[in-house]
Write a protein that holds these residues in place. Sequence first.
Motif, short mmCIF file in Angstrom:
data_model
loop_
_atom_site.label_atom_id
_atom_site.label_comp_id
_atom_site.label_asym_id
_atom_site.label_seq_id
_atom_site.Cartn_x
_atom_site.Cartn_y
_atom_site.Cartn_z
N GLU A 325 0.84 -1.13 -0.02
CA GLU A 325 -0.01 0.07 0.11
C GLU A 325 0.91 1.20 0.01
O GLU A 325 0.54 2.23 -0.70
CB GLU A 325 -0.94 0.11 1.15
N LEU A 326 1.96 1.17 0.71
CA LEU A 326 2.92 2.27 0.75
C LEU A 326 3.48 2.51 -0.67
O LEU A 326 3.46 3.63 -1.08
CB LEU A 326 4.06 2.21 1.78
N LEU A 327 4.00 1.34 -1.19
CA LEU A 327 4.57 1.62 -2.50
C LEU A 327 3.63 2.15 -3.70
O LEU A 327 3.96 3.00 -4.21
CB LEU A 327 5.01 0.18 -2.99
N ASP A 328 2.24 1.60 -3.59
CA ASP A 328 1.40 2.17 -4.61
C ASP A 328 0.82 3.49 -4.24
O ASP A 328 0.83 4.48 -5.33
CB ASP A 328 0.20 1.33 -4.26
N GLY A 329 0.76 3.92 -2.90
CA GLY A 329 0.35 5.10 -2.75
C GLY A 329 1.46 6.29 -3.04
O GLY A 329 1.24 7.50 -3.37
N MET A 330 2.83 5.94 -2.83
CA MET A 330 3.85 6.83 -3.22
C MET A 330 3.97 7.01 -4.74
O MET A 330 4.23 7.93 -5.11
CB MET A 330 5.12 6.18 -2.46
N ALA A 331 3.63 5.95 -5.31
CA ALA A 331 3.74 5.95 -6.76
C ALA A 331 2.78 6.83 -7.29
O ALA A 331 2.63 7.91 -8.20
CB ALA A 331 3.73 4.47 -7.54
N GLU A 332 1.36 6.79 -6.73
CA GLU A 332 0.15 7.50 -7.06
C GLU A 332 0.48 8.95 -6.89
O GLU A 332 0.11 9.97 -7.55
CB GLU A 332 -1.15 6.89 -6.49
N ALA A 333 0.94 9.14 -5.51
CA ALA A 333 1.36 10.64 -5.06
C ALA A 333 2.11 11.22 -5.98
O ALA A 333 2.29 12.57 -6.31
CB ALA A 333 1.66 10.58 -3.65
N LEU A 334 3.30 10.50 -6.47
CA LEU A 334 4.32 11.12 -7.45
C LEU A 334 3.56 11.52 -8.80
O LEU A 334 3.97 12.73 -9.33
CB LEU A 334 5.37 9.91 -7.57
N LEU A 335 2.70 10.44 -9.06
CA LEU A 335 1.98 10.95 -10.63
C LEU A 335 1.28 12.00 -10.43
O LEU A 335 0.89 13.03 -11.22
CB LEU A 335 1.41 9.67 -10.98
N LYS A 336 0.64 12.24 -9.22
CA LYS A 336 -0.17 13.64 -9.07
C LYS A 336 0.47 14.70 -8.56
O LYS A 336 -0.03 15.76 -8.33
CB LYS A 336 -1.24 13.18 -7.88
N GLY A 337 1.83 14.65 -8.70
CA GLY A 337 2.65 15.85 -8.07
C GLY A 337 2.43 16.04 -6.79
O GLY A 337 2.90 17.53 -6.40
N GLN A 338 2.25 15.32 -5.91
CA GLN A 338 2.13 15.43 -4.30
C GLN A 338 3.59 15.45 -3.61
O GLN A 338 3.62 15.72 -2.29
CB GLN A 338 1.09 14.50 -3.64
N TRP A 339 4.42 14.85 -4.37
CA TRP A 339 5.96 14.81 -4.22
C TRP A 339 6.87 14.82 -5.19
O TRP A 339 6.42 14.45 -6.25
CB TRP A 339 6.18 13.99 -3.05
N GLU A 340 7.94 15.46 -5.15
CA GLU A 340 8.81 15.45 -6.17
C GLU A 340 10.13 14.51 -5.94
O GLU A 340 10.68 14.48 -4.98
CB GLU A 340 9.36 16.99 -6.39
N ALA A 341 10.50 14.06 -6.97
CA ALA A 341 11.51 13.09 -7.06
C ALA A 341 12.84 13.80 -7.36
O ALA A 341 12.99 14.31 -8.39
CB ALA A 341 11.45 12.15 -8.04
N MET A 342 13.66 13.92 -6.19
CA MET A 342 14.62 14.90 -6.16
C MET A 342 15.89 14.27 -6.49
O MET A 342 16.16 13.00 -6.05
CB MET A 342 14.57 15.68 -4.83
N GLU A 343 16.74 14.75 -7.59
CA GLU A 343 18.01 14.26 -8.02
C GLU A 343 18.94 14.38 -6.92
O GLU A 343 19.62 13.56 -6.40
CB GLU A 343 18.60 14.86 -9.25
N SER A 344 19.00 15.56 -6.04
CA SER A 344 19.62 15.68 -4.95
C SER A 344 19.57 14.64 -3.92
O SER A 344 20.50 14.06 -3.21
CB SER A 344 19.72 17.05 -4.36
N GLY A 345 18.30 14.15 -3.61
CA GLY A 345 17.92 13.20 -2.67
C GLY A 345 18.53 11.52 -3.06
O GLY A 345 19.08 11.16 -2.32
N GLU A 346 18.24 11.59 -4.11
CA GLU A 346 19.00 10.18 -4.86
C GLU A 346 20.52 10.32 -4.64
O GLU A 346 21.18 9.28 -4.40
CB GLU A 346 18.61 9.83 -6.46
N LEU A 347 21.26 11.38 -5.09
CA LEU A 347 22.59 11.49 -4.95
C LEU A 347 23.11 11.30 -3.55
O LEU A 347 24.15 10.63 -3.10
CB LEU A 347 23.07 12.63 -5.58
N ARG A 348 22.16 11.71 -2.65
CA ARG A 348 22.75 11.55 -1.23
C ARG A 348 22.50 10.13 -0.82
O ARG A 348 23.47 9.67 0.21
CB ARG A 348 21.98 12.62 -0.22
#
Length: 378
Positions: A325-348
Amino acid sequence: MTQHAPLIIDIAGLSLTKADRRRLKHPLTGGIILFGRNWKDRQQLTDLCADIKRIRHDLLICVDHEGGRVQRFKTDGFTHLPPMRALGALWMKDQLGATNAATACGYVLGAELRACGVDFSFTPVLDLDFEVGAPTQAQALAAPRGGAVSLGRPGASRSSVIGDRAFGRDPRVVSLLAKSLMHGLLQSGMANCGKHFPGHGFVKADSHTDIPVDKRSLKAILADDAAPYEWLNTTLSSVMPAHVIYPKVDARPAGFSSKWLNFILRSQLGFGGAIFSDDLSMAGARLIDGQEVSYAQAAVAALNAGCDMVLLCNQSVGDGQPVDELLDGMAEALLKGQWEAMESGELRRLALLPQSKACGWDELMVQPAYMHALGLIP
């Protein structure tokens, strides 16, 4: 650029199931945290870690392995590391000896984990040990021999969830011993994680089962509990904030507060590494702004507040539906623009992976540096 993979999840058993493999392949999964239930012996742990890396080599394999009562692997050759309070007690007798012992603990901790394939441990604890009637180390050292020592802050109560996990009461001593321990981790090729920002030691409630509230002023917290984070801002690889509310600063727990994470930790205290949320299944993470939230809502709130990664622990047991449910919920929230996939976060996140090759267990056992370090551990 690899998509930001902020989720750290767990597994139920000693080996990967089909469901585990599917979850670890999910593009939002960035790592796994291991627990005592995932341990049988060194060979099983080594095989498990190798299996995880075969799925994705960039998955960060984590564990809470501090020493004392928080040490997941204690048998089949793993060194029983002392609680950090033991290093603080040694400081009272021999300051330089205590820093050497702390470095030795960090090196042995990191080297033994890495020999089995574990990448990262959530250590050291930077919380202060507010024990009623206990002097700070500075007070004790400044007292004349045989003279009276003034007691610690009146009315302070020690956090049962922190207790002997802390080096001590004095933030200067905590910083020096933590820096020594992190030096040992660095020697083993392992990054570090200071926790629980800005400080969990003053509150009595356990954020696993309650929502602790610390009513002190920002000035008081920065001068005391949070001081190690500024002093160690060039040494800390990552930080984990506390599920504690500090109402004079923000109505949200620190891990969901942009004011704490972006304005204070990053801008004011100068921290530039990765930020992990604490476990989203803890009671301290289930209410935000007075409203009960789902795991996905909590994860989105943490990421938007400034976390780079979020943890969900102990929800894979059984059918593991909360993880899905968390994986699905986060994927849906990403598509809806509710959080942003940050390059800086991935690099960290990627920066926390070991950069050097680990030696095997048998090789480690005869390594002079390792044998020397064992002799320094109290």
